[in-house]
Design an enzyme around this catalytic site. Sequence first.
Site, PDB file in Angstrom:
ATOM      1  CG  ASP A   1      -2.257   0.464   1.041  1.00  0.00           C
ATOM      2  OD1 ASP A   1      -2.401   1.563   0.510  1.00  0.00           O
ATOM      3  OD2 ASP A   1      -3.205  -0.267   1.400  1.00  0.00           O
TER       4      ASP A   1
ATOM      5  CG  ASP B   1      -4.787   5.680   0.888  1.00  0.00           C
ATOM      6  OD1 ASP B   1      -5.622   4.790   1.100  1.00  0.00           O
ATOM      7  OD2 ASP B   1      -4.807   6.779   1.486  1.00  0.00           O
TER       8      ASP B   1
ATOM      9  CD  GLU C   1      -8.996   4.116  -1.483  1.00  0.00           C
ATOM     10  OE1 GLU C   1      -9.898   3.814  -0.691  1.00  0.00           O
ATOM     11  OE2 GLU C   1      -8.130   4.960  -1.214  1.00  0.00           O
TER      12      GLU C   1
ATOM     13  CG  HIS D   1      -9.154  -1.519   4.463  1.00  0.00           C
ATOM     14  ND1 HIS D   1      -8.926  -1.567   3.104  1.00  0.00           N
ATOM     15  CD2 HIS D   1      -8.697  -0.321   4.861  1.00  0.00           C
ATOM     16  CE1 HIS D   1      -8.350  -0.452   2.710  1.00  0.00           C
ATOM     17  NE2 HIS D   1      -8.190   0.333   3.756  1.00  0.00           N
ATOM     18  CG  ASP D   2     -11.542   1.907   3.538  1.00  0.00           C
ATOM     19  OD1 ASP D   2     -11.113   1.957   4.705  1.00  0.00           O
ATOM     20  OD2 ASP D   2     -10.853   2.213   2.544  1.00  0.00           O
TER      21      ASP D   2
HETATM   22  C1  NOJ Z   1      -8.374   5.013   2.045  1.00  0.00           C
HETATM   23  C2  NOJ Z   1      -8.045   3.873   2.944  1.00  0.00           C
HETATM   24  O1  NOJ Z   1      -8.475   2.682   2.338  1.00  0.00           O
HETATM   25  C3  NOJ Z   1      -8.712   4.141   4.268  1.00  0.00           C
HETATM   26  O2  NOJ Z   1      -8.677   3.036   5.115  1.00  0.00           O
HETATM   27  C4  NOJ Z   1      -8.035   5.331   4.878  1.00  0.00           C
HETATM   28  O3  NOJ Z   1      -8.698   5.690   6.072  1.00  0.00           O
HETATM   29  C5  NOJ Z   1      -8.052   6.518   3.932  1.00  0.00           C
HETATM   30  N1  NOJ Z   1      -7.742   6.166   2.570  1.00  0.00           N
HETATM   31  C6  NOJ Z   1      -7.053   7.542   4.341  1.00  0.00           C
HETATM   32  O4  NOJ Z   1      -5.760   7.085   4.023  1.00  0.00           O
END
Ligand code: NOJ
Length: 528
Positions: free
Chosen positions: A99, A201, A264, A325-326
């Site tokens: 990442d 990210d 992402e 994970h989000d």
């Molecule tokens: C996206 C990530 O997947 C998330 O978990 C994170 O809180 C935010 N970006 C900030 O980096």
Amino acid sequence: MTEEVWWKRGIVYQIYPRSFQDSDGDGIGDLKGIRSRLDYLQWLGVDAIWISPIFVSPMADFGYDVADYCAIEPVFGTMEDFDALIADVHARGMKLILDFVPNHTSEQHPWFLESRSSRTNPKRDWYIWHDPAPDGGPPNNWVAFFGGSGWEWDEKTGQYYYHAYLREQPDLNWRNPAVRAAMFNVMRFWLDRGVDGFRVDVMWHLIKDAEFRDNPPNPDYRSGLPEVASLVAFYSTDRPEVHEVVREMRAVTDEYDERILIGEIYLPIDRLVTYYGEHLDEAQLPFNFQLVEDGWDAEEIWNSLNDYEAALPNGGWPNWVLSNHDKPRVATRIGRPQARVAMMLLLTARGTPTLYYGDEIAMENVAIPEQHVQDPWQTSEPGDFGRDPQRTPMQWEPRPGSGFTSGAPWLPIAPDAADYCVARESGDPASMLSLTRRLIELRRAHPALSVGRYAALGRDGDVIAFLREHEGERFAVVLNLGAKQRCFVLPDGVAGTVTLSTLDGREDEAAGGALDLRGDEGLLIRLG
Ligand code: NOJ
């Protein structure tokens, strides 16, 4: 197998490192733990592992706040552990993706400590500093992702700094060439150590409007949504100049062989596909989150599949994601029976699939009692936005600690972990794990299912159907996205035998003409 590059053929498996395997009993997963589970990942059949951030971090946002990009966070292990892990991954013919968190650092990063030390510090312009508005308030209306203003007042130097996420995560100024050079060297540091690519990210956030104009209100905002959704992030994200940055990142990975950039990006399809680059010179895989974001409705999914295929640039390679994970886990969003159908879709659609750890054993979101809450979003904003429920420990064995830890796990383990765990499911031919593994096996054995051509067959009510084809080998995928029995009529010339059902039985059954599907059934049919 076909000639195609690994990231087109392959399957990516996302590991949230705190929750995969603990090796030292502190209740938090680590690199040695991941290394000890490579046999499992190889048995499962995935090709590449993407590990969420493992760099030195105060953990305000669990590793997405990096204080040193070129060192391993001690809770996860050491650089020796990392080198041993990557060596083992490669020895198995697998790939390792890290990442990369370029949009912001931790407030503890030495660059930010310097930047905030004075207005004349040479690193001042490495971050986004701004004078107050005439009324003394924040420079504009931008809202932080976890709620509240995106601007934090710095008493000492009398300016605000911008943070798209937590105030502990100041945004870097990617308009500054020195920032670019430093971050590209971070990429080279890991590429030199052998990593096969990066999941980048919030790629679409990297450049902000040069004039810092106010974001417009979102006409679709309704209560219940997080505050960040009250505005359209028009001026704070997806600016035209971001593409130059992504091209430069790509040029860095292209200094090496077959490395990959996964972006992402949460944007509508027409904006998302611009991140392939006009000349396919940006991200190879801008993450396609439609299956995560869409309602589980046959019409919606069908339109997504076909709109996405139609929107891809020439030569742009698709990809699909079910959970991360989000976002809430797929089995929780659509129920375990439909999650099996979703798994068949993920692993037979054209494009690189990314599998979130635990989805292969039908893990569900876990309710987190207040005293165990970890995610800052759960406490920073009223509502239920916390992401802990989808980040709970991997379920390996039916015993205390689930085989994940011998200590107290950092997040609670699912109450049904004894039923939904690797040890139990691997011995059960009807389990989600057996289904996932079989789908992966078929995908690996038949290039039609990985790199083959896609053709829409049609939708009838809850049922969607498509073809995959490669060098004379053809499969039909017919998925009932509803819980009721349905009939789908295969067109003339589309007939064969069932290779796999998401439910039990039916293998080798002849399929042609009117095809009955049970509720929650997906069929993979090899055409003769
Ligand atoms: C996206 C990530 O997947 C998330 O978990 C994170 O809180 C935010 N970006 C900030 O980096």
